[in-house]
Design an enzyme around this catalytic site. Sequence first.
Site, PDB file in Angstrom:
ATOM      1  N   HIS A 166      -8.000   1.093  -4.792  1.00  0.00           N
ATOM      2  CA  HIS A 166      -9.024   0.867  -3.765  1.00  0.00           C
ATOM      3  C   HIS A 166      -9.735   2.189  -3.517  1.00  0.00           C
ATOM      4  CE1 HIS A 166      -9.627  -0.117   0.832  1.00  0.00           C
ATOM      5  NE2 HIS A 166     -10.763   0.039   0.201  1.00  0.00           N
ATOM      6  N   ASP A 217      -6.921  -6.462   3.558  1.00  0.00           N
ATOM      7  CA  ASP A 217      -6.300  -5.142   3.643  1.00  0.00           C
ATOM      8  C   ASP A 217      -6.454  -4.561   5.046  1.00  0.00           C
ATOM      9  OD1 ASP A 217      -5.331  -2.616   3.146  1.00  0.00           O
ATOM     10  OD2 ASP A 217      -6.920  -2.028   1.773  1.00  0.00           O
ATOM     11  N   MET A 244     -11.887  -5.781   4.320  1.00  0.00           N
ATOM     12  CA  MET A 244     -11.123  -4.869   5.173  1.00  0.00           C
ATOM     13  C   MET A 244     -10.915  -5.518   6.540  1.00  0.00           C
ATOM     14  SD  MET A 244     -10.344  -2.217   3.437  1.00  0.00           S
ATOM     15  CE  MET A 244      -9.458  -1.481   4.809  1.00  0.00           C
ATOM     16  N   MET A 263      -9.031   8.186  -0.945  1.00  0.00           N
ATOM     17  CA  MET A 263      -9.977   8.567   0.118  1.00  0.00           C
ATOM     18  C   MET A 263     -10.518   9.964  -0.151  1.00  0.00           C
ATOM     19  SD  MET A 263      -7.660   7.370   3.320  1.00  0.00           S
ATOM     20  CE  MET A 263      -6.913   5.731   3.390  1.00  0.00           C
ATOM     21  N   MET A 310     -12.137   4.495  -1.719  1.00  0.00           N
ATOM     22  CA  MET A 310     -12.907   4.760  -0.508  1.00  0.00           C
ATOM     23  C   MET A 310     -13.606   6.093  -0.721  1.00  0.00           C
ATOM     24  SD  MET A 310     -10.016   3.419   2.112  1.00  0.00           S
ATOM     25  CE  MET A 310      -8.792   3.372   0.806  1.00  0.00           C
ATOM     26  N   SER A 333       0.853  -1.187   0.000  1.00  0.00           N
ATOM     27  CA  SER A 333       0.000   0.000   0.000  1.00  0.00           C
ATOM     28  C   SER A 333       0.889   1.237   0.000  1.00  0.00           C
ATOM     29  CB  SER A 333      -0.902   0.004   1.234  1.00  0.00           C
ATOM     30  OG  SER A 333      -1.477   1.290   1.356  1.00  0.00           O
TER      31      SER A 333
END
Length: 216
Positions: free
Chosen positions: A66, A175, A137, A37, A68, A8
């Site tokens: 990913h 993750d 998650m 994010m 979010m 990550s």
Amino acid sequence: MSVLVAPSMLSADFLHLEKEIELVNQSEADWFHLDIMDGVFVPNISFGFPIIEKIALKAKKPLDVHLMIIEPDRFLERFRAAGANLISIHIEACHHLHRTVYAIKKTGAQAGLVLNPASPVSLLENIITDVDYILLMSVNPGFGGQSFIKGTFEKITALRELITRKNSRALIEIDGGVDLSNSRPLAEAGVNILVAGNAIFASKDPITTIKKLKQF
Ligand code: DX5
Ligand code: ZN
């Protein structure tokens, strides 16, 4: 038994991003994991298109993006154009999951669905054969460096059963809080991809840590 490892980049040193990308290129890592994010779906803001585009210029491995963010449909084409090879969306952030999964596939990227720790695997019952991967998650999303939530193991077992029962080809990605203390049990439980941020980039020798995360 083998697992893919996706570092990550949220935990990378952004002052020396090119160096960090080269490190991942040279390592045994399989994908770059990029955490996006929006400050609404999660209580944090990370980075967006300019950074993804720059990473894509140097990365020699697929970009696992990913999301979010709320209403991800608005930006799928742009994430793909920025260099995303895999795009995952949160089930909690999306009203018309089936439509959005196929919208991701239409861009040419692989489609993943993400479940927060409190969201049950049963929500996947009618979508599991449509997706390429499920990301469970193992922390509440928003920040790197948090502790692994142990209840995730129960969800991995439930997800493995669902995948088998529905004859799905979906891979399982985990993750949050993944490190050398839980990588082996996770692989043994049937996980295919391990995301790790802090465990890799805060270690003295990230290349060796990546190697060890894949080694059993
Ligand atoms: C959390 C992110 C994770 C995180 C992982 O919201 O989705 O990808 O960066 O970091 P570690 O491995 O440090 O928990
Ligand atoms: Zn992530």
